[in-house]
Design an enzyme around this catalytic site. Structure first.
Site, short mmCIF file in Angstrom:
data_model
loop_
_atom_site.label_atom_id
_atom_site.label_comp_id
_atom_site.label_asym_id
_atom_site.label_seq_id
_atom_site.Cartn_x
_atom_site.Cartn_y
_atom_site.Cartn_z
CB SER A 164 2.89 43.21 -24.57
OG SER A 164 3.98 43.18 -25.47
CB THR A 165 2.60 39.32 -27.41
OG1 THR A 165 3.92 39.83 -27.31
CG2 THR A 165 2.49 38.41 -28.62
CG HIS A 191 4.51 46.71 -24.93
ND1 HIS A 191 4.96 45.63 -24.21
CD2 HIS A 191 4.48 47.76 -24.07
CE1 HIS A 191 5.21 46.00 -22.97
NE2 HIS A 191 4.92 47.30 -22.85
CG MET A 285 7.46 37.54 -23.61
SD MET A 285 8.32 36.90 -25.07
CE MET A 285 9.81 36.25 -24.31
CG ASP A 288 5.87 47.48 -19.15
OD1 ASP A 288 6.03 48.12 -18.10
OD2 ASP A 288 5.47 47.99 -20.21
#
Length: 347
Positions: A164-165, A191, A285, A288
């Site tokens: 993600s991030t 993501h 973050m 998941d």
């Protein structure tokens, strides 16, 4: 309270973004109409995070990111248009040091803004936590580890990578570090807004020895191929036969507030793949991926997580590690070798 500077050449967009952030408990301490003003506003206001438009007069968002990261390093969230050019420019900004991206609404702006309200606040809070020393470190060229001619790999190995991030550059480095000799089937869940995953797949294809593309419903892949989950769709592993994977795209409910979800791909891979399977969770973050790692471990697969020191945001890896189902915790640069060790046949 998180303090933000909002940068956009549209007065309307600055007003709307400011209202959303402040209603979400984020204090807007400054605004700017172009990149030059953004550089000055960041130096003057010392914010915790910046929301940055891409296309602006005088100095665009990419140039502003580069200048800010050189003079007053600050976490930056890019807000980009739903276009091919917008996606390309945004990835360039990520290369320059921006942390993450959110697509600006198209069509009826008022309707679109309300739809991304929660996403915007969540993204800003995520970006604020980023460790800037780990951002924007993608390798310009594929750098596969040396593999001896006699190295033997397990047949039909599958790897599921979730991030993600701060993930795009790390995912690029991971895929560029996987040699074709390993003959892996790779599934990537990053993501990312739906207008950006196609461009991301093209970048991975150009920086990896693997044949990488954005997933389409019913896609099949074999060794040496990789699929990137399409934005706004879960990527479900629906079938596995004779070393070939089949996926279907699913717009079922979000999990952990996201779609695609890492857990969906990992869990269905654990249920479906009968050969060697490795799950990898990278920077980001949220939670998941933790359930997916548990599922892969329970199915007899191998599991890896990126370490805290090299993670922009140590959320996803930390939650996975807390399950007790992670086999090894590695710096980002060692993840490719870690993956290969899970599919290398014992000598």
């Amino acid at each position: 309270m998180t303090r933000a500077v909002v940068v956009d050449d549209s007065h309307f967009m600055r007003t709307v973004i400011t209202d959303i952030l402040e209603s979400g408990g984020i204090e807007v301490v400054g605004e700017a109409t172009d990149g030059r003003e953004a550089v000055s506003a960041v130096a003057e206001c010392d914010p915790d995070v910046v929301t940055m438009d891409v296309e602006m007069p005088n100095m665009n968002g990419i140039e502003a990111v580069e200048e800010i990261m050189a003079t007053t390093p600050t976490p930056i969230l890019m807000l980009s248009a739903h276009t091919e050019n917008g996606a390309e420019a945004t990835f360039e900004a990520l290369d320059k040091g921006a942390v993450d991206v959110l697509a600006k609404p198209g069509g009826e702006v008022s309707t679109g803004i309300s739809a991304i309200k929660d996403d915007l606040v969540r993204k800003v809070e995520s970006v604020e936590r980023a460790d800037l020393s780990t951002v924007g470190e993608s390798s310009p060229e594929p750098q596969s580890p040396d593999v001896a001619d006699e190295t033997a790999f397990a047949e039909n190995g599958t790897v599921v990578v979730g991030a993600s991030t701060g993930g795009p550059s790390v995912v690029e480095n991971v895929l560029s570090g996987l040699p074709l000799a390993a003959d892996l089937r790779v599934l990537v869940v990053q993501h990312m807004p739906d207008s950006f995953t196609s461009r991301f797949a093209k970048r991975l294809d150009g920086r990896s020895d693997y044949d990488v593309r954005e997933a389409e419903d019913g896609d099949r892949i074999g060794g040496g191929e990789a699929l990137v989950a399409k934005g706004d769709y879960h990527m479900v592993v629906s079938n596995y036969s004779d070393g070939r994977l089949r996926v279907k795209l699913d717009q079922g409910p979000e999990r952990h507030g996201v779609r695609p979800a890492i857990d969906v791909t990992m869990e269905t891979a654990a249920e479906t793949v009968s050969d060697a399977l490795t799950g990898v969770v990278l920077t980001g973050m949220g939670t998941d991926g933790a359930a997916g790692i548990e599922a892969i471990k329970a199915a007899g697969g191998a599991t890896l997580a990126q370490d805290e020191e090299t993670s922009s945001v140590f959320g996803i890896p930390a939650r996975a590690i807390e399950t007790g189902c992670v086999d090894d915790v590695l710096p980002a640069g060692q993840v490719p070798r870690g993956i290969l060790s899970t599919v290398r046949e014992p000598t």
